[in-house]
Design a protein around this motif. Structure first.
Motif, PDB file in Angstrom:
ATOM      1  N   VAL A  58      -5.267  10.546  -0.049  1.00  0.00           N
ATOM      2  CA  VAL A  58      -3.990   9.822  -0.027  1.00  0.00           C
ATOM      3  C   VAL A  58      -3.277  10.053   1.303  1.00  0.00           C
ATOM      4  CG1 VAL A  58      -1.706   9.632  -1.093  1.00  0.00           C
ATOM      5  CG2 VAL A  58      -3.731   9.831  -2.536  1.00  0.00           C
ATOM      6  N   ASP A  59      -3.281  11.308   1.754  1.00  0.00           N
ATOM      7  CA  ASP A  59      -2.642  11.618   3.044  1.00  0.00           C
ATOM      8  C   ASP A  59      -3.327  10.872   4.178  1.00  0.00           C
ATOM      9  OD1 ASP A  59      -0.863  13.233   1.787  1.00  0.00           O
ATOM     10  OD2 ASP A  59      -1.961  15.092   2.174  1.00  0.00           O
ATOM     11  N   ALA A  60      -4.649  10.866   4.108  1.00  0.00           N
ATOM     12  CA  ALA A  60      -5.396  10.203   5.176  1.00  0.00           C
ATOM     13  C   ALA A  60      -5.103   8.702   5.185  1.00  0.00           C
ATOM     14  CB  ALA A  60      -6.893  10.466   5.000  1.00  0.00           C
ATOM     15  N   ILE A  61      -5.041   8.125   3.972  1.00  0.00           N
ATOM     16  CA  ILE A  61      -4.718   6.685   3.905  1.00  0.00           C
ATOM     17  C   ILE A  61      -3.352   6.437   4.530  1.00  0.00           C
ATOM     18  CG2 ILE A  61      -4.209   4.749   2.353  1.00  0.00           C
ATOM     19  CD1 ILE A  61      -6.179   5.957   0.349  1.00  0.00           C
ATOM     20  N   ARG A  62      -2.426   7.344   4.200  1.00  0.00           N
ATOM     21  CA  ARG A  62      -1.069   7.171   4.718  1.00  0.00           C
ATOM     22  C   ARG A  62      -1.074   7.225   6.241  1.00  0.00           C
ATOM     23  NH1 ARG A  62       1.777  10.569   1.296  1.00  0.00           N
ATOM     24  NH2 ARG A  62       2.475   8.905  -0.085  1.00  0.00           N
ATOM     25  N   ALA A  63      -1.840   8.157   6.777  1.00  0.00           N
ATOM     26  CA  ALA A  63      -1.930   8.282   8.238  1.00  0.00           C
ATOM     27  C   ALA A  63      -2.499   7.008   8.845  1.00  0.00           C
ATOM     28  CB  ALA A  63      -2.808   9.489   8.598  1.00  0.00           C
ATOM     29  N   MET A  64      -3.477   6.434   8.157  1.00  0.00           N
ATOM     30  CA  MET A  64      -4.073   5.213   8.699  1.00  0.00           C
ATOM     31  C   MET A  64      -3.093   4.048   8.632  1.00  0.00           C
ATOM     32  SD  MET A  64      -8.001   4.953   7.638  1.00  0.00           S
ATOM     33  CE  MET A  64      -9.099   6.334   7.581  1.00  0.00           C
ATOM     34  N   LEU A  65      -2.310   4.017   7.572  1.00  0.00           N
ATOM     35  CA  LEU A  65      -1.316   2.944   7.456  1.00  0.00           C
ATOM     36  C   LEU A  65      -0.320   3.020   8.603  1.00  0.00           C
ATOM     37  CD1 LEU A  65      -0.546   2.792   3.614  1.00  0.00           C
ATOM     38  CD2 LEU A  65      -2.150   1.422   4.939  1.00  0.00           C
ATOM     39  N   VAL A  66       0.046   4.257   8.942  1.00  0.00           N
ATOM     40  CA  VAL A  66       0.966   4.448  10.065  1.00  0.00           C
ATOM     41  C   VAL A  66       0.326   3.917  11.343  1.00  0.00           C
ATOM     42  CG1 VAL A  66       2.113   6.178  11.494  1.00  0.00           C
ATOM     43  CG2 VAL A  66       2.139   6.397   9.007  1.00  0.00           C
ATOM     44  N   ALA A  67      -0.953   4.246  11.498  1.00  0.00           N
ATOM     45  CA  ALA A  67      -1.665   3.785  12.693  1.00  0.00           C
ATOM     46  C   ALA A  67      -1.719   2.260  12.730  1.00  0.00           C
ATOM     47  CB  ALA A  67      -3.073   4.377  12.722  1.00  0.00           C
ATOM     48  N   ALA A  71       0.831  -1.203   0.000  1.00  0.00           N
ATOM     49  CA  ALA A  71       0.000   0.000   0.000  1.00  0.00           C
ATOM     50  C   ALA A  71       0.868   1.256   0.000  1.00  0.00           C
ATOM     51  CB  ALA A  71      -0.931  -0.006   1.212  1.00  0.00           C
ATOM     52  N   LYS A  72       1.968   1.187   0.770  1.00  0.00           N
ATOM     53  CA  LYS A  72       2.834   2.369   0.831  1.00  0.00           C
ATOM     54  C   LYS A  72       3.462   2.652  -0.519  1.00  0.00           C
ATOM     55  CE  LYS A  72       4.193   1.836   5.524  1.00  0.00           C
ATOM     56  NZ  LYS A  72       5.343   1.261   6.203  1.00  0.00           N
ATOM     57  N   GLU A  73       3.902   1.587  -1.167  1.00  0.00           N
ATOM     58  CA  GLU A  73       4.454   1.778  -2.509  1.00  0.00           C
ATOM     59  C   GLU A  73       3.400   2.359  -3.431  1.00  0.00           C
ATOM     60  OE1 GLU A  73       7.622  -1.923  -2.457  1.00  0.00           O
ATOM     61  OE2 GLU A  73       6.010  -1.886  -3.956  1.00  0.00           O
ATOM     62  N   GLY A  74       2.185   1.833  -3.283  1.00  0.00           N
ATOM     63  CA  GLY A  74       1.092   2.300  -4.118  1.00  0.00           C
ATOM     64  C   GLY A  74       0.801   3.769  -3.885  1.00  0.00           C
ATOM     65  N   LEU A  75       0.881   4.183  -2.606  1.00  0.00           N
ATOM     66  CA  LEU A  75       0.552   5.573  -2.272  1.00  0.00           C
ATOM     67  C   LEU A  75       1.554   6.549  -2.872  1.00  0.00           C
ATOM     68  CD1 LEU A  75      -0.623   5.427   1.447  1.00  0.00           C
ATOM     69  CD2 LEU A  75      -1.999   5.790  -0.598  1.00  0.00           C
ATOM     70  N   ASP A  76       2.823   6.189  -2.800  1.00  0.00           N
ATOM     71  CA  ASP A  76       3.837   7.079  -3.368  1.00  0.00           C
ATOM     72  C   ASP A  76       3.565   7.292  -4.848  1.00  0.00           C
ATOM     73  OD1 ASP A  76       4.965   7.244  -0.930  1.00  0.00           O
ATOM     74  OD2 ASP A  76       6.534   5.755  -1.301  1.00  0.00           O
ATOM     75  N   GLN A  77       3.214   6.195  -5.500  1.00  0.00           N
ATOM     76  CA  GLN A  77       2.903   6.274  -6.924  1.00  0.00           C
ATOM     77  C   GLN A  77       1.654   7.130  -7.134  1.00  0.00           C
ATOM     78  OE1 GLN A  77       4.872   4.899  -9.320  1.00  0.00           O
ATOM     79  NE2 GLN A  77       3.545   5.947 -10.803  1.00  0.00           N
ATOM     80  N   LEU A  78       0.691   6.934  -6.239  1.00  0.00           N
ATOM     81  CA  LEU A  78      -0.580   7.649  -6.337  1.00  0.00           C
ATOM     82  C   LEU A  78      -0.365   9.156  -6.254  1.00  0.00           C
ATOM     83  CD1 LEU A  78      -3.313   6.399  -6.720  1.00  0.00           C
ATOM     84  CD2 LEU A  78      -3.663   6.426  -4.271  1.00  0.00           C
ATOM     85  N   ASP A  79       0.480   9.549  -5.313  1.00  0.00           N
ATOM     86  CA  ASP A  79       0.830  10.963  -5.158  1.00  0.00           C
ATOM     87  C   ASP A  79       1.300  11.546  -6.481  1.00  0.00           C
ATOM     88  OD1 ASP A  79       0.314  12.040  -2.747  1.00  0.00           O
ATOM     89  OD2 ASP A  79       2.187  11.395  -1.798  1.00  0.00           O
TER      90      ASP A  79
END
Lengths: 714, 147
Positions: free
Chosen positions: A94-103, A15-23
Motif C-alpha cells: 500500500v505504501d509503495a502504491i502510494r509512493a507511485m501515485l505521488v510520482a 486510487a488515493k481514496e481507495g488506499l486510505d480505505q485499504l490501510d
C-alpha cells in the motif's frame, strides 16, 4: 506539477481514496482474519487499482498490484492464512502504491523507484517460503513520512444539487449583470464604469467556473457501452467490434445523463438492425466482424456524437412500404418524398423496419423516442444510410442548456434570441448590394453567399407578426443559420447584439410552438423569445435538400455516403419535362428579356456582363425522346416576356440554358438509376418520385461552342 | 366539491361578470406590466412578462372565456397563479375583495352561461349582491398551442 489527463487525474483521486480505505481495512483484517467480506473488499480495491493502471499503462504499478492481488486471492480462497508477516507485506505494498501515485502526479509516470524487492517479497509470501537473508522491506519503499504535500487529496465531492443551485444563482447574476451593463452605457462616472467592467469580468469568470464544475467527460456514459455491445451482439449471434473515439469530450453533467438512453438505443439498433449475421457478411464480402463506431467531438460550441455501423444500411423502399402499410403515410405522399425524407421516416412513432420483433428492438418504439429525447436537449438528429454499406446517426447537442451565447435580432417590432450554436454568420445589409444577391428561385427567394444558393425566409413573415411585404422593398439584415447540416437565410429587421442569455422554459401553454425553444430576459428586463432553429425551419419549410459541401471530420461510412451526394438544380423545361443540372456548374440565374436575344447560331445569344453568352434551348439540342409526348415549347414567361436562364460554366466555357422554371435544389447520390437513353444526358435519377434526366453538361457545352462571330463581338 | 365549508375567494371582474378563485391559489395581484407578444401563440395568450426573473405566461381571461374584447386603453390587472407548468397570470378588468363563501351557497353554473365560459367554471356562489362564478383554474390555464 504537470498537466495530467482527465482520466489519470480521476484515477489518482479514486486510487488515493481507495488506499486510505485499504490501510484501515488491512489493519482491521489483522484483528479479524476470518472476516471474508472484509477480505473480499480489500481484494476488490487492489483489483480495481490494478485494472486501471494496466489500462493507463503504468507497468511498474501494475506489476506490484498484480503481486499483491495474487497474494490476496490465495488468502480469500483460504489457501493461505493471514500472518503478521503477510499483513506487513501488504501494508508495504500500500505504501509503495502510494509512493507511485505521488510520482505519477508529479511526473506523469509511475516513477523510477524499483519495487522489485517488494514484488519478490510478495511472491515469496505467496509461496509460503521462509525468508532468505532478505533485505528489509522498508528500504524499498520510501518512508511514509516523506510523503509530499501533493499526496493530499486535491478534490472533494460536491453534491450535484448544490452545483445546480449555484448554477441558478449565477444565471440570475448574469441577468442582473446584463441589466447593469445596459444602464452603464449612459453612465458618465468613470469610477462607476470601471466597477461595472470589473463586475462584468468577475461574473463571466464565475459563470465559466460553475459551468466547468458541471462538465464531465462523456466517458462516464461511453465506458458502459463495450459491455452492452458485447452482450447484445452475443444474444443476437452477431460479431461486433465497438470503436470509440473522443471519450474525453466534455459536456454538462445533466446532458451526460440525458444522452445515455438515446445512445443505448442507437447502439442496440445498430447491432440488431444494422450489422448482419456473420454468414451474411462474408457472403457480401465483408469481414465477419461488424464495426460500430461511437465518436464524440466538439464542433463550434456543440457536441457531436455519431453512431455508425458498417452493416446492411436502411432499405429506403422498405421504409416506404412499411410506412404505407402501417398507415403512417398516404401512398400518394410517399411517392413524392426524396430519399432523405424517406430516411427520416424512421423517426416516426410506430415505424419499425426490423423483419421480426426481437428481444432487443423491432417493437416500433425506438427512433422516435431517440429523436424526442435529443430534441428535448435542444439537439438535432440526422440519419444517413447507404444500402449494403452502413448507417450513421449523428446527434448534435449543446454543451450546456442553462446559459447560451445568442444573437439578439429584431423583427416585426419584437426582439428574438437566436442561439449561436445554429448561427453560421450575419450578413449586414449594405445598401443595394444585398438586394442584388437576393434572387428568385421558382417564386421562392434565395440568396447567393460565396457561390452557394441559400433559401431565404423573412422572420416576421414566418411568425405572421407583420403583414405580407415585398422582401426586396428595403434592405435587411440576414442571419445565416444551419440545422441538420443544411443552411438557410433568415431575414430580420435588425441585428441588435450578441449576448449570453439564460434559457428559461416556456409555459405549458406555449410548449407546442415549434418555432421557440424558450424565453429569456434581456438586459432591459423585457422578455424575448428564443428561436428554435430546426422548428423555425420547419415552420418556414425553408430547407431545401441542400447542404454545405465538404463537411470535414466525420468518420468512415458517413463520409463515404456524403461524398457521393451532390446538390443538383431541378428545373422544369419549357416543354414541361424535368431536368437536373449539377449545382457546382451553375454560375448565375438570370431573367433575360427575350427582345435582348440576338439571333446567332441555333438558339441565339445575349450580351451578358460584357461577354457573349450563347443560349441553349436544351429541348432543341437533345435528340428527341420517342416515348414522351412533347408540349409545344413556350420559352418566355407569358407575364413579362422574360426568359429564365441558368448560366452554367465549365472549363471556361459559359452558356445560358433556357429553362421554364427552377423547381428545387435537391441533393442526390449520382448513382444513376437508369442508363442514358440519348446523347446529352448522363442518365436518369428518381427525384421526388419522378424519373428525371441528369444533363451532360460537358456535351452541351461542346455542342453549343459558338464559332467566333465578329459582327456581334464588336 | 371537496372544499371546506367556508372558502375564501379572491374576486375580480371580467366583462361585467364577478369571478372568484380560491385565495390559496393566487400568488399575487399586479397592475399592468410590460408584455412581450408571442407570435403564433393561441389567441388567449396576451404575452410573456418578467416576474422578478421568472417568465410568466399571461392569458387574457376575456378571450379565454370568449367574452367581448376590452377597450385598448382600459385598465387591467394580473391575477398571478403559481402552477406546475410555470407561473401563469390571468388578465382581468378589476380586482375585488376577498370574500368568504360557504358550500351551501354553491350551485352549478347558471344556465344562461354557454360555451367556453361555462366549460371553464366549476359553478357559482350565490351571494346577496349577486353571483360569483368559481373559475376552474386548471381548465382556465389549460391553453395548448397546436404542435
Amino acid at each position: 506539477m504537470i498537466e495530467l489527463d482527465e482520466i489519470v487525474r480521476d484515477f489518482l483521486t479514486e486510487a488515493k481514496e481507495g488506499l486510505d480505505q485499504l490501510d484501515r481495512d488491512l489493519v482491521a483484517l489483522e484483528a479479524r482474519p476470518a472476516d471474508r467480506e472484509l477480505l473480499a473488499q480489500i481484494f476488490r480495491a487492489v483489483h480495481t487499482i490494478k485494472g486501471t493502471c494496466g489500462f493507463l499503462d503504468f507497468r511498474k504499478l501494475e506489476r506490484l498490484t498484480h503481486a499483491g492481488e495474487n497474494l490476496l486471492a490465495r488468502l480469500r480462497d483460504g489457501e493461505l492464512a493471514l500472518t503478521a508477516e503477510l499483513t506487513s507485506g501488504l501494508l508495504a505494498m500500500v505504501d509503495a502504491i502510494r509512493a507511485m501515485l505521488v510520482a505519477i502526479e508529479a511526473t506523469g509516470s509511475d516513477g523510477d523507484a524499483d519495487f522489485a524487492p517488494l514484488v519478490a517479497e510478495l511472491a515469496r509470501l505467496l509461496e509460503g517460503r521462509p525468508r532468505a537473508a532478505a533485505p528489509a522491506l522498508a528500504s524499498s519503499a520510501p518512508a511514509p513520512a516523506a510523503e509530499p504535500a501533493a499526496a493530499r487529496n486535491e478534490s472533494i465531492r460536491v453534491s450535484v444539487a448544490l452545483i445546480d443551485r449555484l448554477m441558478n444563482q449565477v444565471g440570475e447574476l448574469v441577468l442582473a449583470r446584463n441589466e447593469i451593463l445596459q444602464c452603464a452605457r449612459s453612465d458618465t462616472d468613470p469610477a462607476r464604469a470601471a466597477t461595472t467592467q470589473r463586475l462584468n469580468l468577475i461574473t463571466s469568470e464565475l459563470q465559466e467556473g460553475v459551468m466547468q464544475m458541471r462538465m464531465q467527460p462523456i466517458d462516464a456514459v461511453l465506458s458502459k457501452f463495450p459491455r452492452l455491445v458485447r452482450d447484445v451482439a452475443k444474444d443476437l449471434g452477431k460479431r461486433v467490434r465497438l470503436e470509440m473515439d473522443g471519450r474525453h469530450t466534455e459536456l454538462d453533467k445533466t446532458l451526460i445523463e440525458a444522452i445515455r438512453d438515446p445512445l443505448t438505443h442507437l447502439l442496440r439498433n445498430a447491432i440488431d438492425h444494422g450489422i448482419e449475421r456473420p454468414a451474411e457478411r462474408s457472403a457480401r464480402g465483408k469481414p465477419e466482424e461488424g464495426r460500430i463506431g461511437l465518436r464524440a467531438r466538439h464542433e463550434s460550441g456543440r457536441v457531436i456524437i455519431e453512431v455508425s455501423d458498417d452493416g446492411g444500411g436502411i432499405q429506403v423502399a422498405q421504409i416506404r412500404a412499411r410506412a404505407i402499410a402501417q398507415g403512417l403515410l398516404p401512398a400518394a405522399d410517399a411517392e413524392l418524398l426524396s430519399e432523405r425524407q424517406l430516411l427520416e421516416l424512421v423517426f416516426l412513432p410506430g415505424l419499425s423496419t426490423a423483419e421480426t420483433v426481437t428481444k432487443v428492438s423491432g417493437r416500433g418504439v425506438g427512433m422516435d423516442v431517440v429523436k424526442t429525447n435529443v430534441e428535448k436537449l435542444c439537439g438535432e438528429i440526422e440519419i444517413q444510410s447507404q444500402p449494403g454499406r452502413g448507417t450513421t446517426v449523428r446527434i448534435r447537442i449543446p454543451l450546456t442548456l442553462a446559459i447560451v451565447p445568442a444573437l439578439v435580432v429584431a423583427a416585426g417590432g419584437l426582439r428574438f434570441a437566436i442561439p449561436q450554436a445554429n448561427l453560421v454568420e450575419v450578413v449586414r445589409a449594405a445598401g443595394d448590394r444585398s438586394h442584388a444577391r437576393v434572387e428568385d428561385l421558382g417564386g421562392a427567394p434565395v440568396f447567393r453567399l460565396r457561390g452557394q444558393l441559400l433559401p431565404l425566409v423573412q422572420l416576421s413573415r414566418v411568425l405572421e407578426s407583420e403583414p405580407e411585404r415585398e422582401p426586396r422593398e428595403r434592405p435587411l439584415d440576414m442571419v445565416v443559420l444551419e440545422c441538420d447540416g443544411r443552411r438557410f437565410g433568415l431575414g430580420v429587421d435588425a441585428v441588435i447584439d450578441s449576448q449570453e442569455i439564460v434559457v428559461k422554459p416556456l409555459g405549458a401553454q406555449l410548449k407546442g410552438i415549434a418555432a421557440y425553444s424558450g424565453a429569456t430576459i434581456l438586459g432591459d428586463g423585457q422578455v424575448a423569445l428564443i428561436l428554435d432553429v430546426p422548428g423555425l425551419a420547419q415552420q418556414a419549410r425553408a430547407l431545401s435538400e441542400q447542404r454545405p459541401r465538404g463537411d470535414a471530420g466525420s468518420a468512415a461510412p458517413a463520409q463515404e455516403v456524403r461524398r457521393d451526394r451532390q446538390p443538383l438544380l431541378l428545373v422544369r423545361q419549357p416543354d414541361d419535362s424535368r431536368l437536373l443540372i449539377p449545382l457546382d456548374s451553375v454560375a448565375r440565374l438570370e431573367r433575360l428579356r427575350e427582345s435582348a436575344v440576338e439571333q446567332v447560331g441555333a438558339s441565339g445569344a445575349v450580351q451578358h456582363r460584357g461577354r457573349i453568352l450563347p443560349l441553349v434551348r436544351i429541348g432543341e439540342l437533345l435528340p428527341e425522346r420517342r416515348a414522351l409526348p412533347r408540349r409545344p415549347a413556350a420559352d418566355a414567361d407569358p407575364q413579362d416576356g422574360a426568359l429564365s436562364v441558368v448560366v452554367v460554366e465549365s472549363d471556361g466555357l459559359r452558356v445560358g440554358l433556357v429553362i421554364g422554371e427552377i423547381l428545387d435544389v435537391v441533393e442526390q447520390s449520382l448513382e444513376l438509376e437508369l442508363a442514358p437513353t440519348r446523347a446529352g444526358v448522363r442518365g436518369s435519377l428518381i427525384v421526388a418520385g419522378r424519373i428525371t434526366e441528369l444533363l451532360d453538361l460537358a456535351w452541351v457545352l461542346e455542342q453549343s461552342r459558338v464559332p467566333p462571330q465578329p459582327g456581334l463581338a464588336a | 366539491m371537496s372544499e371546506a365549508a367556508a372558502l375564501q375567494l379572491c374576486t375580480f371582474s371580467v366583462a361585467g361578470h364577478q369571478l372568484g378563485i380560491a385565495v390559496a391559489k393566487v400568488q399575487e395581484i399586479l397592475r399592468a406590466q410590460p408584455l412581450t407578444r408571442v407570435p403564433l401563440a393561441p389567441r388567449s395568450v396576451s404575452g410573456l412578462m418578467n416576474l422578478r426573473g421568472q417568465i410568466a405566461v399571461v392569458l387574457d381571461l376575456r378571450r379565454r372565456l370568449e367574452l367581448p374584447e376590452r377597450d385598448a386603453d382600459a385598465p387591467v390587472f394580473h391575477v398571478v397563479l403559481g402552477s406546475e407548468g410555470g407561473v401563469v397570470s390571468l388578465l382581468v378588468d378589476a380586482v375585488g375583495d376577498v370574500i368568504e363563501v360557504s358550500e351551501q351557497s354553491f350551485e352549478p353554473p347558471p344556465e344562461t352561461l354557454r360555451g367556453a365560459a361555462r366549460a371553464l367554471l366549476r359553478g357559482a356562489y350565490k351571494l346577496e349582491r349577486g353571483l360569483v362564478l368559481a373559475l376552474d383554474t386548471q381548465k382556465a390555464i389549460g391553453v395548448r398551442a397546436g404542435a
